[in-house]
Design an enzyme around this catalytic site. Structure first.
Site, mmCIF file in Angstrom:
data_model
loop_
_atom_site.group_PDB
_atom_site.id
_atom_site.type_symbol
_atom_site.label_atom_id
_atom_site.label_comp_id
_atom_site.label_asym_id
_atom_site.label_seq_id
_atom_site.Cartn_x
_atom_site.Cartn_y
_atom_site.Cartn_z
ATOM 1 N N THR A 1 118.204 3.257 -61.127
ATOM 2 C CA THR A 1 118.543 1.928 -60.601
ATOM 3 C C THR A 1 118.854 0.944 -61.718
ATOM 4 N N GLY B 1 109.770 3.019 -62.764
ATOM 5 C CA GLY B 1 108.345 2.961 -63.054
ATOM 6 C C GLY B 1 108.047 3.555 -64.417
ATOM 7 N N GLU C 1 113.299 4.674 -53.465
ATOM 8 C CA GLU C 1 113.798 6.009 -53.127
ATOM 9 C C GLU C 1 114.769 5.981 -51.972
HETATM 10 C C1 LIG Z 1 96.935 6.833 -50.222
HETATM 11 C C2 LIG Z 1 98.477 6.870 -50.431
HETATM 12 C C3 LIG Z 1 99.036 5.462 -50.584
HETATM 13 C C4 LIG Z 1 100.591 5.488 -50.662
HETATM 14 C C5 LIG Z 1 101.134 4.085 -50.606
HETATM 15 C C6 LIG Z 1 101.119 3.459 -51.967
HETATM 16 C C7 LIG Z 1 102.309 3.860 -52.812
HETATM 17 C C8 LIG Z 1 102.454 2.973 -54.068
HETATM 18 C C9 LIG Z 1 103.669 3.398 -54.889
HETATM 19 C C10 LIG Z 1 104.742 2.355 -55.001
HETATM 20 C C11 LIG Z 1 106.159 2.904 -54.862
HETATM 21 C C12 LIG Z 1 106.444 4.105 -55.728
HETATM 22 C C13 LIG Z 1 107.922 4.310 -56.018
HETATM 23 C C14 LIG Z 1 108.303 5.706 -56.057
HETATM 24 C C15 LIG Z 1 109.528 6.101 -56.782
HETATM 25 C C16 LIG Z 1 110.781 5.387 -56.493
HETATM 26 C C17 LIG Z 1 111.874 6.017 -57.319
HETATM 27 C C18 LIG Z 1 113.236 5.492 -57.007
HETATM 28 O O1 LIG Z 1 113.412 4.572 -56.262
HETATM 29 S S1 LIG Z 1 114.469 6.355 -57.780
HETATM 30 C C19 LIG Z 1 115.953 5.629 -57.224
HETATM 31 C C20 LIG Z 1 116.191 5.916 -55.758
HETATM 32 N N1 LIG Z 1 117.507 5.519 -55.411
HETATM 33 C C21 LIG Z 1 118.105 5.951 -54.299
HETATM 34 O O2 LIG Z 1 117.539 6.635 -53.478
HETATM 35 C C22 LIG Z 1 119.536 5.535 -54.144
HETATM 36 C C23 LIG Z 1 119.956 5.590 -52.689
HETATM 37 N N2 LIG Z 1 121.375 5.825 -52.580
HETATM 38 C C24 LIG Z 1 121.885 7.100 -52.431
HETATM 39 O O3 LIG Z 1 121.203 8.083 -52.368
HETATM 40 C C25 LIG Z 1 123.386 7.223 -52.299
HETATM 41 O O4 LIG Z 1 124.030 6.166 -52.980
HETATM 42 C C26 LIG Z 1 123.840 7.208 -50.810
HETATM 43 C C27 LIG Z 1 123.294 8.447 -50.140
HETATM 44 C C28 LIG Z 1 123.321 5.950 -50.089
HETATM 45 C C29 LIG Z 1 125.336 7.199 -50.749
HETATM 46 O O5 LIG Z 1 125.784 8.211 -51.600
HETATM 47 P P1 LIG Z 1 127.368 8.433 -51.741
HETATM 48 O O6 LIG Z 1 127.579 9.323 -52.910
HETATM 49 O O7 LIG Z 1 128.053 7.117 -51.724
HETATM 50 O O8 LIG Z 1 127.681 9.304 -50.434
HETATM 51 P P2 LIG Z 1 128.375 8.812 -49.088
HETATM 52 O O9 LIG Z 1 127.481 7.888 -48.328
HETATM 53 O O10 LIG Z 1 129.760 8.371 -49.391
HETATM 54 O O11 LIG Z 1 128.385 10.207 -48.290
HETATM 55 C C30 LIG Z 1 129.278 11.231 -48.753
HETATM 56 C C31 LIG Z 1 128.689 12.534 -48.314
HETATM 57 O O12 LIG Z 1 127.587 12.873 -49.148
HETATM 58 C C32 LIG Z 1 126.464 13.213 -48.354
HETATM 59 N N3 LIG Z 1 125.267 12.912 -49.115
HETATM 60 C C33 LIG Z 1 124.889 11.714 -49.598
HETATM 61 N N4 LIG Z 1 123.740 11.838 -50.277
HETATM 62 C C34 LIG Z 1 123.387 13.152 -50.210
HETATM 63 C C35 LIG Z 1 122.278 13.884 -50.704
HETATM 64 N N5 LIG Z 1 121.275 13.291 -51.405
HETATM 65 N N6 LIG Z 1 122.243 15.199 -50.462
HETATM 66 C C36 LIG Z 1 123.223 15.785 -49.742
HETATM 67 N N7 LIG Z 1 124.299 15.130 -49.236
HETATM 68 C C37 LIG Z 1 124.374 13.828 -49.470
HETATM 69 C C38 LIG Z 1 126.615 12.382 -47.114
HETATM 70 O O13 LIG Z 1 125.844 12.896 -46.054
HETATM 71 C C39 LIG Z 1 128.120 12.514 -46.878
HETATM 72 O O14 LIG Z 1 128.359 13.737 -46.288
HETATM 73 P P3 LIG Z 1 129.622 13.873 -45.268
HETATM 74 O O15 LIG Z 1 129.311 12.946 -44.126
HETATM 75 O O16 LIG Z 1 130.829 13.426 -46.049
HETATM 76 O O17 LIG Z 1 129.616 15.321 -44.890
HETATM 77 C C1 LIG Z 2 108.065 -0.294 -56.267
HETATM 78 C C2 LIG Z 2 109.438 0.210 -56.655
HETATM 79 C C3 LIG Z 2 109.545 1.268 -57.540
HETATM 80 C C4 LIG Z 2 110.799 1.734 -57.937
HETATM 81 N N1 LIG Z 2 110.875 2.756 -58.840
HETATM 82 C C5 LIG Z 2 112.098 3.155 -59.270
HETATM 83 C C6 LIG Z 2 112.207 4.196 -60.237
HETATM 84 O O1 LIG Z 2 111.218 4.711 -60.722
HETATM 85 N N2 LIG Z 2 113.451 4.561 -60.652
HETATM 86 C C7 LIG Z 2 114.595 3.997 -60.138
HETATM 87 O O2 LIG Z 2 115.690 4.388 -60.547
HETATM 88 N N3 LIG Z 2 114.524 3.019 -59.192
HETATM 89 C C8 LIG Z 2 113.310 2.594 -58.758
HETATM 90 N N4 LIG Z 2 113.222 1.608 -57.809
HETATM 91 C C9 LIG Z 2 114.448 0.967 -57.319
HETATM 92 C C10 LIG Z 2 114.782 1.401 -55.899
HETATM 93 O O3 LIG Z 2 115.194 2.728 -55.865
HETATM 94 C C11 LIG Z 2 115.869 0.453 -55.366
HETATM 95 O O4 LIG Z 2 115.326 -0.832 -55.270
HETATM 96 C C12 LIG Z 2 116.330 0.936 -53.999
HETATM 97 O O5 LIG Z 2 117.110 2.107 -54.146
HETATM 98 C C13 LIG Z 2 117.127 -0.139 -53.248
HETATM 99 O O6 LIG Z 2 118.277 -0.487 -53.964
HETATM 100 P P1 LIG Z 2 118.568 -2.030 -54.284
HETATM 101 O O7 LIG Z 2 117.354 -2.588 -54.879
HETATM 102 O O8 LIG Z 2 119.864 -2.083 -54.991
HETATM 103 O O9 LIG Z 2 118.726 -2.725 -52.857
HETATM 104 P P2 LIG Z 2 120.123 -3.117 -52.149
HETATM 105 O O10 LIG Z 2 120.881 -1.896 -51.793
HETATM 106 O O11 LIG Z 2 120.777 -4.186 -52.925
HETATM 107 O O12 LIG Z 2 119.518 -3.695 -50.745
HETATM 108 C C14 LIG Z 2 119.615 -5.030 -50.384
HETATM 109 C C15 LIG Z 2 120.052 -5.071 -48.923
HETATM 110 O O13 LIG Z 2 121.388 -4.571 -48.854
HETATM 111 C C16 LIG Z 2 121.490 -3.667 -47.752
HETATM 112 N N5 LIG Z 2 122.530 -2.654 -47.982
HETATM 113 C C17 LIG Z 2 122.870 -2.080 -49.153
HETATM 114 N N6 LIG Z 2 123.823 -1.159 -48.972
HETATM 115 C C18 LIG Z 2 124.101 -1.140 -47.630
HETATM 116 C C19 LIG Z 2 124.983 -0.389 -46.793
HETATM 117 N N7 LIG Z 2 125.790 0.548 -47.297
HETATM 118 N N8 LIG Z 2 124.959 -0.630 -45.455
HETATM 119 C C20 LIG Z 2 124.124 -1.561 -44.935
HETATM 120 N N9 LIG Z 2 123.275 -2.311 -45.673
HETATM 121 C C21 LIG Z 2 123.266 -2.091 -47.000
HETATM 122 C C22 LIG Z 2 120.126 -3.003 -47.714
HETATM 123 O O14 LIG Z 2 119.891 -2.450 -46.420
HETATM 124 C C23 LIG Z 2 119.199 -4.180 -48.008
HETATM 125 O O15 LIG Z 2 118.928 -4.859 -46.796
HETATM 126 C C24 LIG Z 2 111.969 1.132 -57.404
HETATM 127 C C25 LIG Z 2 111.859 0.062 -56.500
HETATM 128 C C26 LIG Z 2 110.603 -0.396 -56.116
HETATM 129 C C27 LIG Z 2 110.509 -1.536 -55.145
#
Ligand SMILES: CCCCCCCCCCCCCCCCCC(=O)SCCNC(=O)CCNC(=O)[C@H](O)C(C)(C)COP(=O)(O)OP(=O)(O)OC[C@H]1O[C@@H](n2cnc3c(N)ncnc32)[C@H](O)[C@@H]1OP(=O)(O)O
Ligand SMILES: Cc1cc2nc3c(=O)[nH]c(=O)nc-3n(C[C@H](O)[C@H](O)[C@H](O)COP(=O)(O)OP(=O)(O)OC[C@H]3O[C@@H](n4cnc5c(N)ncnc54)[C@H](O)[C@@H]3O)c2cc1C
Length: 572
Positions: free
Chosen positions: A53, A92, A335
């Site tokens: 990110t 993180g 995520e």
């Molecule tokens: C006791 C327990 C307590 C627990 C509670 C307490 C917990 C405390 C902890 C605090 C929080 C901890 C944080 C943890 C770590 C966070 C780490 C991060 O955020 S790291 C950062 C995390 N950041 C994020 O997650 C970023 C999110 N954004 C994304 O993943 C991508 O930009 C996207 C998926 C939104 C779009 O991607 P884009 O390339 O624009 O793709 P299109 O949309 O254009 O679709 C085109 C085609 O691709 C396909 N396809 C897409 N993806 C996948 C896939 N993975 N695979 C396979 N296929 C996939 C899609 O279906 C489509 O297929 P078709 O229809 O054409 O057949």
């Molecule tokens: C506690 C915490 C830990 C994290 N740890 C990590 C880490 O370890 N590594 C890492 O890489 N990242 C980490 N992140 C970042 C996290 O993955 C991003 O914040 C998350 O992916 C959301 O992206 P953004 O912040 O750009 O939000 P944005 O995408 O800017 O979201 C803002 C608003 O825009 C809307 N929006 C965006 N795109 C669309 C769309 N296509 N259609 C409709 N609405 C849309 C969303 O729904 C939301 O309401 C962490 C975040 C937090 C809060």
């Protein structure tokens, strides 16, 4: 170890080393590269962050600005942060803890961009922990919760890394700069799919923690009069308290079982992918994205319901509930932001619906889409029968998916571009995807309670919990079920009265059901949820430790209050 490090420094966190950095090496590195980095990571001989990110992009991975430009003359990649918004932001452990990071950057070779890929970058010296040349690091500042974790920022000023530091299990760049395509461009995202899957268990555990705290406290807390002159009852005797807590308790079990399915699915599909069969990737992505979004959203709301159900003491950090809420709230954004993830699931559902319209038999979690009859067969249904409840949820989801897809087709027939039609139907699409995930959770819950190897008396309790979860879902979303007459008003009334009966039936087992999560006091970190139930004595002890109680008269009296009082008295 990780927990100790996380709590010890109060400003360092290696959670992401374990849940994101190390799995990225496992999933995206070649065998050669694993030999170099995996053991170092597993033995914590290096500490890593997952740096994807940026300040300007988190959701839209294809829009990331950090670049990795291949220089064939030195066989190196040059990692650069070309703009302020390309600054890596949020990872993180990136601020002060990590000395390595997997950096997601746009790969350029021979003047062409091949999209986001992962690169291993050392960011701090292993000798003195100073940032490496060209690397600027820092913490992003206080957050809503999880302030024990140094979510940080990083900038790269033309930092050179060897070609071999590109994680090359799927895509490769040869020494001369030739780019070798991966079997699917989405394999670079595989660790996100894995991590989303683990969030389902995190949500289940968080909701299990919150319901353990609230149910136990609701047996300790006595308040008000149910009948004049009678002793104050346990607040868990109030039906409203049961209506607040038992659906959350049921959801915790439902999500726990859903995470079992998710883990099993992830294992079998990635196993097939290892053998080159990518056919399951789309379903895995849609399921993990939808389940992550649904379970974390319900969990965050559910924890706040538990917090409110504990009255004033729920609002105190002594309860552990505000911290739980803050952590679970993070899971809704991290995520993959929940809305965006649910839209990914909707995208898959629309595609599957079109395929079923074209006569293809659907399988897996979408099989029901082609099996469910569009025209409802109204009639008095047995609303306490699990099969009836599962069928109702599947009918609701199929109807909503069909409606959203047909709405979109209609927009396109009016001449709208696909993307515009998508955007103007995205609220319908989100609701349809939520209904789909909800129906999966209900079906999986029902199948699990019917097949899990437990004593029949335990199965009876789990079956009541599954009925409670399903009936609560139907009464909370009654309109969806009534819309096409699939359920009648009488069915909804029957569901409500069965729900009340289930609340009463679960009450005697409520404490046993939370004790079954087996969450130690050290994990719960809650005075209200203590296993021994000695809440009031420990609440008093906890309060006495407040920093404000170190002195009888706080220094702020002399600095601010005393002069203020004096000047006001002087005016009398
Ligand atoms: C006791 C327990 C307590 C627990 C509670 C307490 C917990 C405390 C902890 C605090 C929080 C901890 C944080 C943890 C770590 C966070 C780490 C991060 O955020 S790291 C950062 C995390 N950041 C994020 O997650 C970023 C999110 N954004 C994304 O993943 C991508 O930009 C996207 C998926 C939104 C779009 O991607 P884009 O390339 O624009 O793709 P299109 O949309 O254009 O679709 C085109 C085609 O691709 C396909 N396809 C897409 N993806 C996948 C896939 N993975 N695979 C396979 N296929 C996939 C899609 O279906 C489509 O297929 P078709 O229809 O054409 O057949
Ligand atoms: C506690 C915490 C830990 C994290 N740890 C990590 C880490 O370890 N590594 C890492 O890489 N990242 C980490 N992140 C970042 C996290 O993955 C991003 O914040 C998350 O992916 C959301 O992206 P953004 O912040 O750009 O939000 P944005 O995408 O800017 O979201 C803002 C608003 O825009 C809307 N929006 C965006 N795109 C669309 C769309 N296509 N259609 C409709 N609405 C849309 C969303 O729904 C939301 O309401 C962490 C975040 C937090 C809060």
């Amino acid at each position: 170890m990780a927990a100790a490090l996380q709590t010890l420094g109060g400003g360092i966190g290696i959670t992401l080393h374990w849940i994101a950095f190390t799995p990225t090496i496992e999933q995206q590195a070649t065998e050669e590269q694993k030999k170099k980095w995996l053991k170092l990571a597993q033995d914590v001989a290096i500490v890593g962050a997952y740096a994807q990110t940026e300040m300007g992009h988190g959701t839209f991975v294809r829009g990331l600005e950090t670049t990795a430009t291949y220089d064939p003359s030195t066989q190196e990649f040059v990692i650069n942060s070309p703009t302020l918004t390309s600054t890596k932001w949020w990872p993180g452990g990136l601020g002060k803890t990590a000395n390595h990071a997997t950096v997601m950057a746009q790969l350029y070779t021979r003047g062409k961009c091949y999209g986001p890929h992962n690169f291993m970058v050392q960011i701090r010296s292993l000798e003195n922990h100073q940032p490496c040349p060209g690397v600027t690091l820092g913490d992003i500042g206080p957050k809503m919760e999880s302030n024990g974790n140094d979510n940080g920022f990083a900038r790269f000023d033309h930092v050179r890394i060897p070609r071999e530091n590109m994680l090359m299990k799927f895509a490769r760049v040869e020494a001369d700069g030739t780019y070798v395509q991966p079997p699917s461009s989405k394999l670079a995202y595989s660790n996100m799919v894995y991590l989303r899957g683990t969030f389902v268990m995190s949500a289940a555990q968080a909701l299990a923690s919150a319901t353990t705290i609230a149910v136990r406290y609701s047996c300790v807390r006595r308040q008000s009069e149910m009948k004049p002159g009678e002793p104050e009852p346990q607040i868990l005797e109030y039906q409203t308290q049961q209506y607040k807590l038992f659906p959350q308790l049921a959801a915790a079990y439902a999500f726990w079982f859903a995470s079992w399915f998710m883990t099993q699915q992830h294992g079998s599909i990635t196993g097939s992918m290892e053998k080159g069969d990518m056919s399951g990737l789309a379903e895995l992505h849609a399921l993990s994205a939808g389940l992550k979004s649904y379970t974390t959203a319900v969990t965050a709301r559910g924890i706040d319901v538990c917090r409110m159900a504990c009255g004033g003491h729920g609002y105190s950090h002594a309860s552990g509930l505000p911290a739980l809420f803050g952590g679970a709230a993070a899971l809704c954004t991290a995520e993959g932001e929940n809305t965006v993830m649910m839209l990914q699931t909707a995208r898959y559902l629309v595609k599957c619906f079109a395929q079923s319209q074209a006569g293809k038999r659907l399988t897996g979690t979408v099989a029901y889409l082609s099996a469910v009859q569009p025209s409802p067969v109204a009639g008095n249904r047995n609303m306490s029968d699990l099969g009836t409840l599962v069928a109702a949820f599947q009918h609701r989801a199929a109807r909503m998916v069909r409606h959203a897809a047909m709405q979109m087709q209609g927009e396109m027939q009016k001449g709208k571009a696909r993307e515009d039609a998508w955007n103007s139907c995205s609220v319908l699409l989100i609701k349809a995807a939520e209904a789909h995930v909800h129906s999966f959770v209900v079906r999986n819950f029902a199948e699990t309670v019917q097949t899990v190897e437990v004593d029949e008396s335990v199965r009876a309790v789990l079956t009541s919990l599954c009925q409670l979860y399903s009936l609560y879902g139907i009464t909370e979303h009654a309109g969806d079920f009534l819309k096409d007459g699939y359920l009648t008003g009488r069915d909804i009334d029957a569901a409500s009265s069965h729900l009340s009966a289930m609340l009463a039936r679960v009450r005697p087992d409520a404490v046993a059901l939370v004790d079954a999560f087996d969450l130690h006091d050290k994990i719960l970190r809650s005075v209200l949820g203590r296993y021994d139930g000695r809440v009031y004595e420990h609440l008093y002890e906890w309060a006495k430790k407040s920093p404000l109680n170190k002195s009888e008269v706080h220094e702020s009296y002399y600095k601010y209050l005393q002069p203020f009082l004096k000047s006001n008295r002087a005016k009398l």
